[in-house]
Design a protein around this motif. Structure first.
Motif, PDB file in Angstrom:
ATOM      1  N   ILE A 442     102.264  59.049  14.752  1.00 55.91           N
ATOM      2  CA  ILE A 442     103.413  58.522  15.487  1.00 55.91           C
ATOM      3  C   ILE A 442     103.006  57.276  16.273  1.00 55.91           C
ATOM      4  N   LYS A 443     101.839  57.376  16.909  1.00 54.81           N
ATOM      5  CA  LYS A 443     101.359  56.231  17.687  1.00 54.81           C
ATOM      6  C   LYS A 443     101.152  55.002  16.791  1.00 54.81           C
ATOM      7  N   ASN A 444     100.612  55.239  15.584  1.00 56.19           N
ATOM      8  CA  ASN A 444     100.330  54.136  14.655  1.00 56.19           C
ATOM      9  C   ASN A 444     101.534  53.722  13.817  1.00 56.19           C
ATOM     10  N   ASP A 445     102.659  54.381  14.052  1.00 58.24           N
ATOM     11  CA  ASP A 445     103.861  54.127  13.256  1.00 58.24           C
ATOM     12  C   ASP A 445     103.598  54.392  11.765  1.00 58.24           C
ATOM     13  N   GLU A 446     103.002  55.543  11.511  1.00 63.90           N
ATOM     14  CA  GLU A 446     102.650  55.928  10.135  1.00 63.90           C
ATOM     15  C   GLU A 446     103.093  57.362   9.854  1.00 63.90           C
ATOM     16  N   PHE A 447     102.956  57.745   8.601  1.00 61.74           N
ATOM     17  CA  PHE A 447     103.066  59.171   8.270  1.00 61.74           C
ATOM     18  C   PHE A 447     102.075  59.491   7.168  1.00 61.74           C
ATOM     19  N   VAL A 448     101.674  60.741   7.091  1.00 64.46           N
ATOM     20  CA  VAL A 448     100.717  61.179   6.069  1.00 64.46           C
ATOM     21  C   VAL A 448     101.472  61.961   5.000  1.00 64.46           C
ATOM     22  N   ALA A 449     101.244  61.601   3.732  1.00 62.01           N
ATOM     23  CA  ALA A 449     101.886  62.321   2.632  1.00 62.01           C
ATOM     24  C   ALA A 449     100.819  62.986   1.760  1.00 62.01           C
ATOM     25  N   VAL A 450     101.033  64.269   1.434  1.00 60.04           N
ATOM     26  CA  VAL A 450     100.084  65.017   0.612  1.00 60.04           C
ATOM     27  C   VAL A 450     100.789  65.502  -0.654  1.00 60.04           C
ATOM     28  N   ARG A 451     100.252  65.100  -1.804  1.00 56.06           N
ATOM     29  CA  ARG A 451     100.836  65.482  -3.098  1.00 56.06           C
ATOM     30  C   ARG A 451     100.469  66.908  -3.445  1.00 56.06           C
ATOM     31  N   ARG A 452     101.441  67.697  -3.877  1.00 55.75           N
ATOM     32  CA  ARG A 452     101.172  69.073  -4.287  1.00 55.75           C
ATOM     33  C   ARG A 452     100.398  69.123  -5.597  1.00 55.75           C
ATOM     34  N   ASP A 453     100.685  68.181  -6.505  1.00 52.84           N
ATOM     35  CA  ASP A 453     100.077  68.266  -7.841  1.00 52.84           C
ATOM     36  C   ASP A 453      98.587  67.922  -7.827  1.00 52.84           C
ATOM     37  N   THR A 454      98.189  66.937  -6.996  1.00 52.71           N
ATOM     38  CA  THR A 454      96.787  66.507  -7.006  1.00 52.71           C
ATOM     39  C   THR A 454      96.063  66.822  -5.706  1.00 52.71           C
ATOM     40  N   GLY A 455      96.802  67.080  -4.627  1.00 51.98           N
ATOM     41  CA  GLY A 455      96.207  67.268  -3.308  1.00 51.98           C
ATOM     42  C   GLY A 455      95.893  65.949  -2.623  1.00 51.98           C
ATOM     43  N   ASP A 456      96.183  64.820  -3.286  1.00 49.76           N
ATOM     44  CA  ASP A 456      95.888  63.501  -2.708  1.00 49.76           C
ATOM     45  C   ASP A 456      96.657  63.286  -1.411  1.00 49.76           C
ATOM     46  N   LYS A 457      95.922  62.758  -0.437  1.00 51.33           N
ATOM     47  CA  LYS A 457      96.484  62.546   0.895  1.00 51.33           C
ATOM     48  C   LYS A 457      96.477  61.062   1.188  1.00 51.33           C
ATOM     49  N   THR A 458      97.628  60.487   1.544  1.00 53.07           N
ATOM     50  CA  THR A 458      97.694  59.052   1.813  1.00 53.07           C
ATOM     51  C   THR A 458      98.477  58.783   3.090  1.00 53.07           C
ATOM     52  N   SER A 459      98.032  57.772   3.860  1.00 56.78           N
ATOM     53  CA  SER A 459      98.790  57.324   5.028  1.00 56.78           C
ATOM     54  C   SER A 459      99.715  56.197   4.632  1.00 56.78           C
ATOM     55  N   PHE A 460     100.960  56.281   5.094  1.00 51.70           N
ATOM     56  CA  PHE A 460     101.921  55.227   4.803  1.00 51.70           C
ATOM     57  C   PHE A 460     102.470  54.663   6.102  1.00 51.70           C
ATOM     58  N   SER A 461     102.824  53.403   6.029  1.00 54.76           N
ATOM     59  CA  SER A 461     103.507  52.807   7.169  1.00 54.76           C
ATOM     60  C   SER A 461     104.919  53.397   7.245  1.00 54.76           C
ATOM     61  N   ARG A 462     105.385  53.597   8.474  1.00 47.88           N
ATOM     62  CA  ARG A 462     106.679  54.252   8.683  1.00 47.88           C
ATOM     63  C   ARG A 462     107.855  53.418   8.153  1.00 47.88           C
ATOM     64  N   ALA A 463     107.681  52.074   8.136  1.00 52.55           N
ATOM     65  CA  ALA A 463     108.767  51.203   7.663  1.00 52.55           C
ATOM     66  C   ALA A 463     109.052  51.452   6.191  1.00 52.55           C
ATOM     67  N   ASN A 464     110.320  51.405   5.791  1.00 55.06           N
ATOM     68  CA  ASN A 464     110.744  51.655   4.406  1.00 55.06           C
ATOM     69  C   ASN A 464     110.253  53.001   3.881  1.00 55.06           C
ATOM     70  N   ALA A 465     110.247  54.002   4.738  1.00 56.57           N
ATOM     71  CA  ALA A 465     109.735  55.324   4.355  1.00 56.57           C
ATOM     72  C   ALA A 465     110.424  55.861   3.099  1.00 56.57           C
ATOM     73  N   ALA A 466     111.739  55.723   3.029  1.00 55.45           N
ATOM     74  CA  ALA A 466     112.489  56.317   1.914  1.00 55.45           C
ATOM     75  C   ALA A 466     112.041  55.721   0.587  1.00 55.45           C
ATOM     76  N   GLU A 467     111.869  54.416   0.578  1.00 56.41           N
ATOM     77  CA  GLU A 467     111.463  53.755  -0.658  1.00 56.41           C
ATOM     78  C   GLU A 467     110.058  54.207  -1.070  1.00 56.41           C
ATOM     79  N   ARG A 468     109.170  54.277  -0.089  1.00 64.22           N
ATOM     80  CA  ARG A 468     107.805  54.714  -0.376  1.00 64.22           C
ATOM     81  C   ARG A 468     107.786  56.140  -0.920  1.00 64.22           C
ATOM     82  N   VAL A 469     108.568  57.006  -0.290  1.00 69.65           N
ATOM     83  CA  VAL A 469     108.603  58.417  -0.718  1.00 69.65           C
ATOM     84  C   VAL A 469     109.208  58.540  -2.115  1.00 69.65           C
TER      85      VAL A 469
END
Ligand code: 86X
Length: 582
Positions: A442-469
């Protein structure tokens, strides 16, 4: 640290009860029904039901307590409450399958053998398949309808020739209350005999053609082979399309168009690769001129599985039921050309078998009723109320933004479960993407996404979240199909001798081999590729069935090629796909 020990909730006897292995419970004749974390056999008596209910209650209590504990304790707790997966896909496939479908809350067991409760988590997948196919067949001009579930004996027997082999599977209603019916009434195993007498009435002129109808319904086939949820059940849901045309050409073109839709359901929705092809004389529907099929592959068992079939019935049924019209030119009576086609809830079983893993279900985004779960993290007893509120608010804001962009998202804001518990829970249920939002994100204006299929964990910028997701969900969908395709392809071997074929079967592979196409020859291939009882201990004895002759042939049949059975001197027709099968 965790304030209350789990033990506080129940006495030592209860704990032992919960920790017991399923086998022990079974041998003691105790709990017999897989409910959530319970053991995994079909139910037998009401006494057992009571015991089971008690243990379920206890598990609930334990879950509640778990919520107040730190993440580090989740693993231990999981063992105790047995909410998570215990069986391994590569070690005990049947037990693993049962655990996936019960613990993910897709299936509840039922006290009629071969029948299962489809819970919303499974039914929503069927809904997606149904909505897709329903729209597509309507575009082709097919209309929906509904015919009765019951078949009179007279109507059923009109089709005697084709149903002879199936007769033992037909379920009959013989009584109302304790009074015998005058005439027993069958429950439809398929609806040809229900629908075609009506077709004979409705089709009088070429102007009444084409007649293209479909129904979404249930059917009952009282099988005696070992039942398996989704894959082999005594009642199942399907659609059955039944169409009639003036010419063979029209019928043929529809058969392939429908098969393409079935293939699309597997590849584009379920992310499961299939092989399109034609059934052999032995494996085709006896009432059809030819049967087309989509065949899938289960790597864990090395077996092929029929995904759906589309039949060109020729004039076989129209002659039997006298469905015809007057030829406008010759004034002679002609019989119509018919097709029938169906896809069932088995689709869901194939999806589970192909994609689920040792953490539970893995859903491809297109059929997941929840595509993204948002889990607030890092809130502790020391977090100030003000910060806590702000944290939840930001989660909900993100949830709203995603939902507003057509993403099926759920925020898990329950304060009686720890983040770690929630991770396991949504992994078990196969949600494709988990978003973790912690104070630092929250402080960094980010979110962490974890894929169920691979377990891969990535940080994304909060801007344009919907498009990224959205992009990430697309990536998951495609990469699941790609992985499964690669896996299937690596398990298809070309063979030119029966001994090689038998060896490849035991290596859990499917086989492409030149084959003459004859029924008798196929029977010999099956018998002679089966392992005798004194072969390898524990080796499955099942021989090879033909799955289909793929439309996409690996290469041309050449002069020097022989049919795969050594005794056969006929010219091979096509490469045929063989394998052990469901
Ligand atoms: C064959 C053929 C066909 C419409 C389809 O595959 C798609 C949708 N029907 C179904 N079939 C039977 O005809 C059959 C008949 C009886 Cl009586 C039975 F008990 C079981 C059957 N199973 C399959």
């Amino acid at each position: 640290m965790c304030q209350t020990s789990v033990k506080d909730n129940f006495n030592a006897t209860d704990e032992k009860e919960l920790l017991k292995k399923p086998q022990e419970e079974e041998s003691m004749g105790k709990i017999d029904v897989p409910i959530g974390a319970g053991p995994t056999r079909a139910p037998k008596s009401s006494k057992k039901e009571d015991t089971k209910r008690e243990s379920k209650k206890m598990e609930k209590k334990v879950e509640k307590k778990a919520a107040n504990c730190q993440e580090s304790q989740v693993a231990g707790l999981k063992k105790m409450t047995r909410l998570g997966m215990e069986a391994k896909k590569e070690e005990n496939l049947p037990e693993w399958y049962t655990q996936v479908i019960t613990k993910s809350e897709m299936i509840e067991y039922y006290d009629v053998s071969g029948c299962y409760i489809l819970r919303p988590w499974a039914f929503s997948i069927w809904d997606t398949i149904k909505n897709f196919l329903d729209e597509e067949i309507k575009k082709l001009g097919v209309e929906n309808c509904y015919f009765p579930i019951f078949v009179s004996r007279l109507a059923l027997e009109k089709e005697k020739e084709h149903i002879q082999d199936f007769a033992p599977e037909v379920a009959w209603v013989t009584k109302s209350g304790d009074k015998a019916l005058e005439e027993p009434i069958a429950i439809r195993p398929t609806s040809e005999t229900v629908m075609y007498p009506a077709y004979a009435k409705w089709i009088q002129s070429y102007r009444d053609l084409p007649l293209r109808m479909n129904q979404w319904n249930n059917v009952v086939r009282w099988e005696f082979k070992h039942p398996q949820p989704f894959l082999r059940t005594r009642e199942f849901l399907w659609q059955e399309g039944h169409t009639a045309f003036e010419t063979r050409e029209e019928a043929e073109s529809e058969v392939f168009a429908i098969l393409d839709l079935y293939a699309t359901i597997y590849t584009d929705l379920l992310a499961v690769p299939v092989i399109k092809g034609r059934k052999s004389e032995k494996e085709k529907f006896a009432g059809a001129d030819f049967t087309t099929t989509v065949e899938a592959f289960v790597p864990a068992s090395g077996r092929g599985i029929q995904g759906a079939t589309s039949h060109m019935l020729g004039q076989n049924f129209s002659k039997m039921f006298d469905i015809g019209f007057e030829n406008p030119e010759t004034k002679e009576r002609s019989h119509v050309w018919q097709n029938s086609w169906g896809i069932t809830t088995r689709t869901i079983g194939v999806l589970v078998m192909v994609h689920a893993d040792n953490k539970g279900l893995v859903l491809p985004p297109r059929v997941a009723s929840v595509q993204v779960v948002i889990i607030p993290c890092g809130i502790t007893v020391d977090t100030k109320q003000e910060d806590r509120n702000r944290h939840y608010e930001l989660c909900m804001q993100l949830e709203k933004e995603l939902a507003g962009n057509g993403i099926r998202v759920k925020g898990d804001y329950r304060d009686n479960y720890s983040p770690g518990w929630k991770y396991s829970h949504w992994e078990l249920k196969g949600v494709p993407l988990r978003i973790e939002l912690g104070p630092r994100d929250i402080k960094n204006d980010e979110f962490v996404a974890v894929r169920r299929d691979t377990g891969d964990k990535t940080s994304f910028s909060r801007a344009n979240a919907a498009e990224r997701v959205k992009n990430l969900l697309d990536t998951i969908q495609h990469s699941m199909l790609e992985k499964a395709t690669h896996e299937m392809k690596s398990h298809i071997k070309e063979c030119f001798s029966l001994s090689d074929l038998a060896e490849e079967l035991d290596r859990k592979n499917m086989i492409l081999a030149p084959f003459c196409g004859d029924k008798e020859c196929e029977e010999k291939i099956k018998t002679d590729s089966a392992r005798g009882i004194d072969a390898e201990p524990g080796a499955p004895a099942m021989g090879a069935k033909s799955l289909c002759s793929p439309f996409d042939q690996p290469r041309a049949i050449t002069e020097d090629m022989k049919c795969i059975h050594p005794d056969c001197s006929k010219k091979p027709e096509k490469f045929t796909l063989f394998g052990r099968s469901y």
